[in-house]
Write an enzyme that holds these catalytic residues in place. Sequence first.
Site, short mmCIF file in Angstrom:
data_model
loop_
_atom_site.label_atom_id
_atom_site.label_comp_id
_atom_site.label_asym_id
_atom_site.label_seq_id
_atom_site.Cartn_x
_atom_site.Cartn_y
_atom_site.Cartn_z
N HIS A 5 24.68 27.94 36.14
CA HIS A 5 25.33 28.90 37.04
C HIS A 5 24.97 28.70 38.51
CE1 HIS A 5 27.69 30.89 34.18
NE2 HIS A 5 26.66 31.15 33.41
N ASP A 47 19.96 30.28 32.35
CA ASP A 47 20.82 30.44 31.17
C ASP A 47 21.98 29.45 31.23
OD1 ASP A 47 21.80 31.77 33.44
OD2 ASP A 47 23.15 32.99 32.24
N GLU A 48 22.66 29.32 30.11
CA GLU A 48 23.91 28.55 30.03
C GLU A 48 23.86 27.25 30.82
OE1 GLU A 48 26.81 31.71 30.89
OE2 GLU A 48 26.69 32.30 28.77
N VAL A 49 22.86 26.43 30.51
CA VAL A 49 22.77 25.10 31.13
C VAL A 49 23.65 24.18 30.31
CG1 VAL A 49 21.17 23.25 31.75
CG2 VAL A 49 20.46 25.63 31.94
#
Length: 552
Positions: A156, A212-214
Amino acid sequence: MVYKRGPYKKHSNLKLYCFLLVAAVLICTVYFIWKQPADNVIEKSALERGSFMPQEFIPKTEPNNKPHPIVREKIVHLDLKGAPPKVFYYDHFFNLISKLGATGVLVEYEDMFPYQDELTNISALNAYSLSEIQTINDLAAKYSLKIIPLIQTFGHMEFILKLADYKKFREEPSTPQTICPTFSETLHLIETMVKQIIMAHPKSETVHIGADEVYYLGNCNRCKDFMREKNFSKNELYLEHVNSVAKIINKVKPDMRILMWDDELRTFSSTDLRSPHTVLNKQLEPVVWKYSREVYDELGPGLWVDYAGIFDKVWAASAFKGATGSSEIVSQVTHYLQNNRGWLSLIKEHEHRVHFAGIIITGWQRYDHFSVLCELLPVGVPTLAMVLRLVSGIDDSPMTPPLEVARLLNCSQPYGLIGSAFGSPRCSYLGGNLLESALALNQLKQELTSLKEDSRVKGWMNSGYNVKYQFSNVRHMEAIKAVLMRLQAELNDLQVEIGTSLSEIYDEHTVKEWQSTHVQPFAKEVETLLATCDKLLAKDTWPRRPLDRDEL
Ligand SMILES: *[C@@H]1O[C@H](CO)[C@@H](O)[C@H](O)[C@H]1NC(C)=O
Ligand SMILES: *[C@@H]1O[C@H](CO)[C@@H](O)[C@H](O)[C@H]1NC(C)=O
Ligand SMILES: *[C@@H]1O[C@H](CO)[C@@H](O)[C@H](O)[C@H]1NC(C)=O
Ligand SMILES: [Zn+2]
């Protein structure tokens, strides 16, 4: 002929709502009189007149509820990457959430932070100023709320990596989602951001580093070489970067508590989590997020055994808005209450094993940097109030209107807080008119959706036949047109109201963006359908069949 005569759907809906409302009022009245004699009966009639005096919020424990675990920290998430409120709004908002038991806020600035010097180009053109951030800090202190700034350091990173000057930091050249952890300038960029954000929050003792959300990990040649050289797996590369970020934070300000989202860690095996190469920094506290209804079932017991063995403290993250659809305009209250109830059961079940430091109640405003705005903060306020009461140990029965919340938010119709089927709650808290407008807009949108499902539209407005050959049933088109005209008129009035209520709390860019996203496409659709009706009504004689004979 399949179209059934009878009242148009809107009216049958209305009848159903009225019936439900009357039934609910009766049931609730009986329940109230039965459950709480004397004083509540008086309160109830005052509510019906819509004229009760708001009182200070007094937490009441209800004897019948099973005890909930004590949730220490109750942190409310402010997602400023969309619809950042004007600074004066924080006075009202902080006052409200602190009364409801919140202990702090997690502030996700992304590009709303006024980066300085070499980073000035990262900030949005309407970013807060440093003095506005000072004001926000002061207001938080006024209401005894701690501020936890969130600094994106891995996934992100769109708000930075989308810019031409920062393209070289990308892990995957085609997308700005993830920063490359092994690029030579990455840690310097992160350190500069960390310094500036920590400096702007001198009182903060905790930060959140995202992570998060790599979505792209170990993709680029640099990272591949690094992994080969160190004999690292992708997971070890992830841990290595998170540790580097923690080290940077320690260097900038020692003894900071460091939170991170846990979703990447959650996919690791116990062995991965305990990799001897990359022992996770002891200061890191994972925030386990789950925003669905079935938290308890979806996060299996194994996770807690693993985390208990590794982390001294663990956080829970639930939601109060922005978790049921990327373009929602009103909140599904029951979804969020169930989500938070699930978390409380889970905490209760595992707290003998895991040290839960607290809960972060997230309120997403966009799903990512590129997506549209979902429910606005003032629209989510009643849900947030109910959730804060819940995590404070007061479980309002789902069968009765939340009277305390209605009192605190100055709502004259508490029933409307349970769901839009009971009408609108008419609240006069700051932004309550936005909730009113959003509910009204949502209602109009639902009416258009059912109109498009109407047999008359499907059978006499088909684009490939009726519209193409201007060949339709006049009577049906007139009926459809009448509905569309009413929707258009109501929408026109509503648009004015929405503009006013939005401008009260948001800057002109947010006002424009929200209208452009949620109102204009809808208005355009109504207009287009009306034009189609007019086209179909333009003829009063029709050719012999086959209609396509000119094309033959
Ligand atoms: C910011 O962007 C402007 C315009 O592209 C450029 O001239 C300037 O050098 C940039 N500033 C920094 C600090 O990179
Ligand atoms: C590289 O790591 C793997 C898995 O951790 C291990 O089995 C292997 O022996 C290591 N190779 C070297 C050369 O260290
Ligand atoms: C409710 O109304 C009272 C009286 O007008 C006001 O003092 C209070 O601030 C209001 N509460 C909210 C949350 O706006
Ligand atoms: Zn890389």
